[in-house]
Design an enzyme around this catalytic site. Structure first.
Site, PDB file in Angstrom:
ATOM      1  N   GLU A  60       0.833  -1.206   0.000  1.00  0.00           N
ATOM      2  CA  GLU A  60       0.000   0.000   0.000  1.00  0.00           C
ATOM      3  C   GLU A  60       0.869   1.258   0.000  1.00  0.00           C
ATOM      4  O   GLU A  60       0.623   2.206  -0.750  1.00  0.00           O
ATOM      5  CB  GLU A  60      -0.912   0.040   1.237  1.00  0.00           C
ATOM      6  CG  GLU A  60      -1.890  -1.115   1.338  1.00  0.00           C
ATOM      7  CD  GLU A  60      -1.340  -2.293   2.118  1.00  0.00           C
ATOM      8  OE1 GLU A  60      -0.157  -2.639   1.924  1.00  0.00           O
ATOM      9  OE2 GLU A  60      -2.085  -2.881   2.914  1.00  0.00           O
ATOM     10  N   CYS A  83      -2.612  -3.026   7.062  1.00  0.00           N
ATOM     11  CA  CYS A  83      -2.295  -3.249   8.484  1.00  0.00           C
ATOM     12  C   CYS A  83      -2.607  -1.992   9.289  1.00  0.00           C
ATOM     13  O   CYS A  83      -2.481  -0.872   8.809  1.00  0.00           O
ATOM     14  CB  CYS A  83      -0.845  -3.684   8.651  1.00  0.00           C
ATOM     15  SG  CYS A  83       0.354  -2.424   8.243  1.00  0.00           S
ATOM     16  N   TRP A 179      17.789 -37.432 -16.549  1.00  0.00           N
ATOM     17  CA  TRP A 179      16.564 -36.754 -16.178  1.00  0.00           C
ATOM     18  C   TRP A 179      15.361 -37.609 -16.563  1.00  0.00           C
ATOM     19  O   TRP A 179      15.329 -38.126 -17.667  1.00  0.00           O
ATOM     20  CB  TRP A 179      16.449 -35.385 -16.866  1.00  0.00           C
ATOM     21  CG  TRP A 179      17.598 -34.509 -16.540  1.00  0.00           C
ATOM     22  CD1 TRP A 179      18.679 -34.235 -17.318  1.00  0.00           C
ATOM     23  CD2 TRP A 179      17.796 -33.777 -15.333  1.00  0.00           C
ATOM     24  NE1 TRP A 179      19.530 -33.368 -16.680  1.00  0.00           N
ATOM     25  CE2 TRP A 179      19.005 -33.070 -15.456  1.00  0.00           C
ATOM     26  CE3 TRP A 179      17.084 -33.626 -14.146  1.00  0.00           C
ATOM     27  CZ2 TRP A 179      19.520 -32.246 -14.459  1.00  0.00           C
ATOM     28  CZ3 TRP A 179      17.590 -32.810 -13.153  1.00  0.00           C
ATOM     29  CH2 TRP A 179      18.793 -32.131 -13.316  1.00  0.00           C
ATOM     30  N   ASP A 209      22.835 -37.920  -6.742  1.00  0.00           N
ATOM     31  CA  ASP A 209      22.687 -36.980  -7.864  1.00  0.00           C
ATOM     32  C   ASP A 209      23.647 -35.788  -7.821  1.00  0.00           C
ATOM     33  O   ASP A 209      23.808 -35.103  -8.828  1.00  0.00           O
ATOM     34  CB  ASP A 209      21.250 -36.409  -7.891  1.00  0.00           C
ATOM     35  CG  ASP A 209      20.205 -37.482  -8.087  1.00  0.00           C
ATOM     36  OD1 ASP A 209      20.591 -38.610  -8.450  1.00  0.00           O
ATOM     37  OD2 ASP A 209      19.013 -37.198  -7.870  1.00  0.00           O
ATOM     38  N   LEU A 213      20.815 -27.423  -6.909  1.00  0.00           N
ATOM     39  CA  LEU A 213      19.690 -26.755  -6.225  1.00  0.00           C
ATOM     40  C   LEU A 213      19.780 -25.234  -6.309  1.00  0.00           C
ATOM     41  O   LEU A 213      19.679 -24.535  -5.302  1.00  0.00           O
ATOM     42  CB  LEU A 213      19.587 -27.216  -4.769  1.00  0.00           C
ATOM     43  CG  LEU A 213      19.227 -28.680  -4.533  1.00  0.00           C
ATOM     44  CD1 LEU A 213      18.993 -28.947  -3.057  1.00  0.00           C
ATOM     45  CD2 LEU A 213      17.986 -29.097  -5.316  1.00  0.00           C
ATOM     46  N   ARG A 216      17.836 -21.667 -12.027  1.00  0.00           N
ATOM     47  CA  ARG A 216      18.523 -21.319 -13.270  1.00  0.00           C
ATOM     48  C   ARG A 216      17.474 -20.936 -14.317  1.00  0.00           C
ATOM     49  O   ARG A 216      16.777 -21.793 -14.853  1.00  0.00           O
ATOM     50  CB  ARG A 216      19.397 -22.484 -13.739  1.00  0.00           C
ATOM     51  CG  ARG A 216      20.459 -22.839 -12.699  1.00  0.00           C
ATOM     52  CD  ARG A 216      21.408 -23.911 -13.147  1.00  0.00           C
ATOM     53  NE  ARG A 216      20.840 -25.218 -13.313  1.00  0.00           N
ATOM     54  CZ  ARG A 216      20.554 -26.071 -12.308  1.00  0.00           C
ATOM     55  NH1 ARG A 216      20.755 -25.722 -11.050  1.00  0.00           N
ATOM     56  NH2 ARG A 216      20.061 -27.260 -12.570  1.00  0.00           N
TER      57      ARG A 216
END
Ligand SMILES: NC(=O)c1ccc[n+]([C@@H]2O[C@H](COP(=O)([O-])OP(=O)(O)OC[C@H]3O[C@@H](n4cnc5c(N)ncnc54)[C@H](OP(=O)(O)O)[C@@H]3O)[C@@H](O)[C@H]2O)c1
Length: 383
Positions: A60, A83, A179, A209, A213, A216
């Site tokens: 806001e 708020c 994959w 694997d 993480l 991308r």
């Protein structure tokens, strides 16, 4: 205050713009919820804004600031009730009154106990009309779900994401999984990572694997969000040459552990990752409810769990999965020992199954994406 049954045509476009703005800051506002706001003068948008990172302006204030003097006599649309209290920033109701807004339209009530009598009471007292509008297609409920889950349960909302074959395998008999899904599905995963606060894997997935993480997204319209990476690793089995411990990776890594070797802790911390010691569960592994409480305390509203089977099994048994993103690839792998997405201990009786509600089915390349949410959670449907 009036509550409409459906969004009147004259407000629809402004509400949709406020919702679209809220979407732009998903994953960037926690522990606060993502909110969008629009200032309307006659039929034009004169100001627009979205929640800034914690400690900075709410939506806001951003919209009012953008509007400047043009806000005088205008309407404010916001996805969440403004708020009324002083948190890290002053009350938005003060800014609305000071800007000379005539009418406020909001979609979701703010359930924070500090709201007192609510924004309507405060704003009405200053001569400002307040109207509540319905949630367009449940979009605001979905945007607020992680925040509301954390406030209600003291833990983040947990989304479990996996890629499986048509015969329900997440890896081959030898453990190979990269994959299973195609590039179009993997793009969806990066878009999902872009809007969560943390993502988590079990150490089994690190060992098999060696994932990165990271988010991308090439040629994305903004800098991708890099959620906190969490490894659940009770004894410090994460190899010190794991790609995820690379100090050059963007974002931060946290190792949730119980009883790791001191030398491993020192090395991991030297790489810049943090080590969080947690109580053990009955199997001597990281106690997941305590880990989730700890993540909530770190400001995580939305946790994405990316496997593997053992971790999903433990989360399902503890009823700690709120949402599933299942990518289903048209491949068959077979093999009685090839892992399915949700491992031990499993559920003995069908009547005890963790029951979800299908929200979306999409096609990405040759894969299907099925998104389902826990039937019992109120925050998916009700703002
Ligand atoms: N297709 C996909 O989407 C996908 C995604 C991810 C992984 N995968 C595949 O899944 C396989 C790895 O899965 P996984 O089941 O072997 O390992 P995992 O679920 O990734 O990790 C399990 C390990 O996490 C640790 N852990 C710590 N606290 C735990 C708790 N409370 N509950 C459960 N685990 C806890 C345990 O090791 P400690 O006892 O040492 O702590 C446990 O052995 C690989 O083949 C990988 O390729 C597939």
């Amino acid at each position: 205050m009036t509550v409409e049954q459906e969004i009147p045509l004259e407000h629809r476009n402004f509400v949709e713009q406020a919702v679209a703005l809220a979407h732009t800051v998903e994953g960037r506002t926690s522990p606060n919820p993502p909110v969008g706001a629009i200032v309307r003068r006659d039929d034009s948008v004169v100001g627009a804004g979205a929640t800034q990172p914690p400690g900075q302006a709410h939506a806001e204030r951003m919209a009012l600031q953008a509007a400047g003097p043009a806000a005088q006599g205008g309407d404010l649309y916001t996805t969440l009730e403004p708020c009324t209290f002083h948190g890290q920033t002053p009350p938005c109701t003060d800014a609305i009154i000071a800007a000379g807004i005539c009418r406020v339209f909001y979609i979701a009530p703010d359930l924070d106990p500090r709201m007192g009598a609510g924004a309507t009471a405060v704003l009405n007292k200053a001569g400002i009309e307040v109207h509540r509008l319905p949630d367009p297609g449940g979009a605001v409920a979905a945007l607020l779900a992680p925040f509301r889950c954390r406030v209600a349960l003291g833990r983040p909302l947990v989304t479990a994401k996996y890629a499986m074959t048509l015969d329900g395998r997440i890896a081959t008999v030898t453990g190979e999984s990269q994959w299973i899904s195609g590039p179009a599905s993997r793009l969806q995963v990066h878009l999902l990572r872009d809007r969560v606060d943390a993502m988590m894997v079990g150490v089994g997935t690190i060992l098999t694997d060696d994932p990165l993480l990271t988010t991308r997204l090439d040629n994305h319209w903004r800098t991708p969000n890099q959620p906190l990476r969490v490894i659940v690793d009770s004894r410090g089995r994460t190899p010190l040459n794991a790609r995820l411990l690379d100090p050059m990776l963007p974002g931060k890594t946290l190792c949730a552990t119980v009883d790791p070797p001191a030398a491993w802790v020192a090395a991991v911390e030297r790489f810049g990752a943090s080590v969080e010691r947690l109580p053990a569960d009955a199997n001597g592994r990281v106690a997941l409810p305590e880990l989730l409480t700890r993540l909530a305390a770190l400001g995580v509203n939305h946790l994405l769990v990316e496997g593997g089977s053992t971790l999903f099994g433990a989360l399902a048994a503890a009823r700690l999965i709120d949402e599933v993103w299942a990518f289903i690839a048209p491949k068959l792998l077979g093999g009685a020992t090839a892992l399915g997405p949700v491992g031990d201990p499993g559920i003995a009786r069908l009547s005890d199954a963790l029951t979800l509600v299908t929200r979306r089915v999409e096609r990405h390349g040759d894969d299907l994406l099925l998104v389902a949410t826990a039937a019992a959670a109120p925050w998916w449907d009700v703002v």
